[in-house]
Design an enzyme around this catalytic site. Structure first.
Site, PDB file in Angstrom:
ATOM      1  CE  LYS A   1      -4.972 -23.850  12.004  1.00 26.21           C
ATOM      2  NZ  LYS A   1      -3.970 -22.796  12.305  1.00 26.21           N
TER       3      LYS A   1
HETATM    4  P1  NAD Z   1      -6.022 -15.421   3.697  1.00 20.90           P
HETATM    5  O1  NAD Z   1      -7.200 -16.229   3.277  1.00 20.90           O
HETATM    6  O2  NAD Z   1      -6.215 -14.052   4.243  1.00 20.90           O
HETATM    7  O3  NAD Z   1      -5.017 -15.272   2.439  1.00 20.90           O
HETATM    8  C1  NAD Z   1      -4.573 -16.336   1.647  1.00 20.90           C
HETATM    9  C2  NAD Z   1      -3.986 -15.741   0.373  1.00 20.90           C
HETATM   10  O4  NAD Z   1      -3.368 -16.780  -0.393  1.00 20.90           O
HETATM   11  C3  NAD Z   1      -5.020 -15.093  -0.556  1.00 20.90           C
HETATM   12  O5  NAD Z   1      -4.496 -13.881  -1.085  1.00 20.90           O
HETATM   13  C4  NAD Z   1      -5.159 -16.119  -1.694  1.00 20.90           C
HETATM   14  O6  NAD Z   1      -5.538 -15.510  -2.918  1.00 20.90           O
HETATM   15  C5  NAD Z   1      -3.750 -16.636  -1.742  1.00 20.90           C
HETATM   16  N1  NAD Z   1      -3.590 -17.911  -2.418  1.00 20.90           N
HETATM   17  C6  NAD Z   1      -4.323 -19.049  -2.305  1.00 20.90           C
HETATM   18  N2  NAD Z   1      -3.837 -19.995  -3.132  1.00 20.90           N
HETATM   19  C7  NAD Z   1      -2.775 -19.439  -3.767  1.00 20.90           C
HETATM   20  C8  NAD Z   1      -1.857 -19.897  -4.741  1.00 20.90           C
HETATM   21  N3  NAD Z   1      -1.928 -21.141  -5.215  1.00 20.90           N
HETATM   22  N4  NAD Z   1      -0.901 -19.041  -5.168  1.00 20.90           N
HETATM   23  C9  NAD Z   1      -0.805 -17.794  -4.678  1.00 20.90           C
HETATM   24  N5  NAD Z   1      -1.638 -17.303  -3.754  1.00 20.90           N
HETATM   25  C10 NAD Z   1      -2.610 -18.124  -3.312  1.00 20.90           C
HETATM   26  O7  NAD Z   1      -5.211 -16.352   4.692  1.00 20.90           O
HETATM   27  P2  NAD Z   1      -4.105 -15.912   5.756  1.00 20.90           P
HETATM   28  O8  NAD Z   1      -4.771 -15.713   7.062  1.00 20.90           O
HETATM   29  O9  NAD Z   1      -3.250 -14.851   5.177  1.00 20.90           O
HETATM   30  O10 NAD Z   1      -3.274 -17.270   5.862  1.00 20.90           O
HETATM   31  C11 NAD Z   1      -2.268 -17.604   4.903  1.00 20.90           C
HETATM   32  C12 NAD Z   1      -1.367 -18.649   5.517  1.00 20.90           C
HETATM   33  O11 NAD Z   1      -0.819 -18.124   6.727  1.00 20.90           O
HETATM   34  C13 NAD Z   1      -2.049 -19.963   5.889  1.00 20.90           C
HETATM   35  O12 NAD Z   1      -1.142 -21.026   5.696  1.00 20.90           O
HETATM   36  C14 NAD Z   1      -2.328 -19.799   7.368  1.00 20.90           C
HETATM   37  O13 NAD Z   1      -2.449 -21.043   8.038  1.00 20.90           O
HETATM   38  C15 NAD Z   1      -1.092 -19.039   7.772  1.00 20.90           C
HETATM   39  N6  NAD Z   1      -1.236 -18.317   9.045  1.00 20.90           N
HETATM   40  C16 NAD Z   1      -2.118 -17.292   9.167  1.00 20.90           C
HETATM   41  C17 NAD Z   1      -2.236 -16.658  10.405  1.00 20.90           C
HETATM   42  C18 NAD Z   1      -3.148 -15.488  10.608  1.00 20.90           C
HETATM   43  O14 NAD Z   1      -3.129 -14.914  11.721  1.00 20.90           O
HETATM   44  N7  NAD Z   1      -3.874 -15.040   9.593  1.00 20.90           N
HETATM   45  C19 NAD Z   1      -1.470 -17.086  11.494  1.00 20.90           C
HETATM   46  C20 NAD Z   1      -0.567 -18.123  11.315  1.00 20.90           C
HETATM   47  C21 NAD Z   1      -0.466 -18.738  10.079  1.00 20.90           C
END
Ligand code: NAD
Length: 430
Positions: A118
């Site tokens: 990571k």
């Molecule tokens: P992203 O940046 O697209 O979205 C994050 C979202 O969370 C945004 O809508 C933001 O406004 C919201 N957010 C942030 N703080 C918040 C809070 N306190 N309360 C409510 N909403 C809040 O990110 P993503 O890619 O969707 O990733 C989100 C999670 O999923 C992370 O933990 C990431 O590690 C995990 N993840 C993502 C992927 C992927 O392929 N995108 C894969 C595995 C895990």
């Protein structure tokens, strides 16, 4: 003149749960159900190496700025290190170490031949122009160049990074190496060698796993109520797909707050509203504005935390009313919250399985890149379905075999055993 990094936080804020300690306690808990020596468990609790680097980047006004960045290579016993790159002001060395560990056990539970890594940069991307972000990304890619490669370490997107950043990293790497190697990174757009189905993959595995859990528990998904915390890539796709499966999305939040409609709302229109206005708030189908906490504690059949880690601590867990939690985010529950919810019989589908769709389709992208032969979206989705269902079955099999109450522990038991087996097969060098 080199201006110092603004007081971007490099260490965990006081009082917050350290995600690396969370990871280690999850491993310790699983280890009590495994016949693996303490010496090997010790190896499996620490990254093999962590790069910490200071990037010097020119701002648009000509001043230089320093950014601290990390890459943690946790374990490569089952294949090359694999894991995303996050841009966020709260990125820290321990956060990156924890996330790289979770990747190791995630690739193991879904049984793909990859390890765990990571990376992250301490940066708030909203404060920088596109040109500045491109220079930051290409500078980081230059630092990463000796460490990465399609047989060494394969980065991918994470919070605040996407196809654009992946394309920049690929281009920088290929330019410096004078080669064509699209498999050096995944999450690229289709024109640069990306895979069909990658953008939807994380949300898709989150809901496939939820569907399997409902089935296992004898609960009906049709008409089940759902709350989604975080409306980014993982969260909004999960909302869209669970709605297509017949469930009713009644609440969702982003960093600005939450929306609610007891009769359900259209998740796609809510996303369109967020795209247009920058926030989920004010969406016309919402009948009430909620806080982020309201969304997490709502009385629903299924809760999908899809924002950042530590969203639910022990205090908040006391008020969580969902029957099933499918963790789209990485580490959204602290270990103390886990204990509270285990006592309350909440069925938690752990992050390493629920959100493993992203890395699984990244693996498919890497396979396609290496074969120079590309799959249809339906083939990608079918293969993904198979991996997630198999992983869920392995989890449930272990849950029952060991008489465990906590699905997370069962997932770690399966995953740690697979990594340990690979290590023991290989033997110790030198
Ligand atoms: P992203 O940046 O697209 O979205 C994050 C979202 O969370 C945004 O809508 C933001 O406004 C919201 N957010 C942030 N703080 C918040 C809070 N306190 N309360 C409510 N909403 C809040 O990110 P993503 O890619 O969707 O990733 C989100 C999670 O999923 C992370 O933990 C990431 O590690 C995990 N993840 C993502 C992927 C992927 O392929 N995108 C894969 C595995 C895990």
């Amino acid at each position: 003149m080199l201006i110092p990094a603004s007081e971007k936080q490099a260490d965990m804020a006081e009082g917050t749960t350290n995600p690396f300690e969370s990871l280690q306690s999850q491993i310790d808990e699983a280890a009590t159900h495994l016949e693996i020596g303490d010496d090997l468990i010790e190896r499996l609790k620490h990254p093999e190496r962590v790069l910490e680097t200071n990037l010097t980047v020119e701002r648009d006004d000509g001043e230089l700025e320093r950014f601290t960045a990390f890459r943690s290579q946790f374990n490569a016993d089952r294949g090359p290190y694999k894991g995303g790159i996050r841009y966020h002001p709260q990125v820290s060395r321990d956060e990156v170490k924890a996330l790289s560990g979770w990747m190791t056990y995630k690739t193991a539970i879904v049984d793909i031949p990859l390890g765990g890594g990571k990376g992250g940069i301490i940066i708030d991307p909203d404060e920088y122009s596109d040109d500045e972000l491109e220079r930051v990304t290409r500078t980081f890619a230059t630092e990463l160049r000796p460490l990465i490669g399609e047989d060494r370490d394969i980065p991918a997107p994470d919070v605040n990074t996407g196809q654009r950043e992946m394309n920049w990293i690929k281009d920088t790497y290929e330019s410096l190496e004078n080669t064509t190697e699209p498999g050096v990174i995944t999450g690229k757009n289709l024109a640069s060698g990306g895979s069909e189905g990658r953008v939807e993959a994380t949300g898709r595995s989150t809901v496939i796993a939820a569907r399997e859990a409902f089935d296992y528990l004898g609960k009906d998904l049709e008409g089940a109520t759902v709350a989604v915390q975080g409306y980014g890539n993982a969260g909004w796709i999960a909302a869209k797909l669970i709605d297509e499966m017949g469930a009713t999305v009644v609440a969702a939040s982003d960093s600005s707050g939450g929306i609610y409609n007891p009769d359900g709302f259209d998740p796609v229109a809510a996303k369109d509203h967020k795209n247009e206005t920058g926030s989920i708030l004010g969406y016309e189908e919402s009948v009430e504005e909620l806080t982020n906490e309201d969304v997490l504690t709502m009385d629903v059949d299924l809760l999908i935390p899809a924002a950042l880690e530590n969203a639910i601590d022990a205090d908040l867990a006391e008020n969580v009313s969902a029957d099933v939690i499918s963790e789209a985010a990485n580490g959204p529950l602290t270990p103390a919250a886990d204990e509270v919810l285990e006592d309350e019989d909440v069925f938690i589908i752990p992050d390493i399985l629920a959100n493993a769709g992203g890395v699984t389709v990244s693996y498919f992208e890497w396979v396609q890149n290496r074969q120079r032969f590309y799959w249809s979206e339906s083939k990608v989705n079918d293969e993904l379905e198979e991996h997630i269902v198999d992983a869920f079955d392995a989890l449930v099999g272990t849950l029952e075999e060991h008489g465990l109450d906590n699905p997370r522990t069962a997932a770690y038991v399966v995953a740690i055993q697979r990594v340990a087996d690979a290590f023991e097969e290989a033997g110790t060098f030198p």
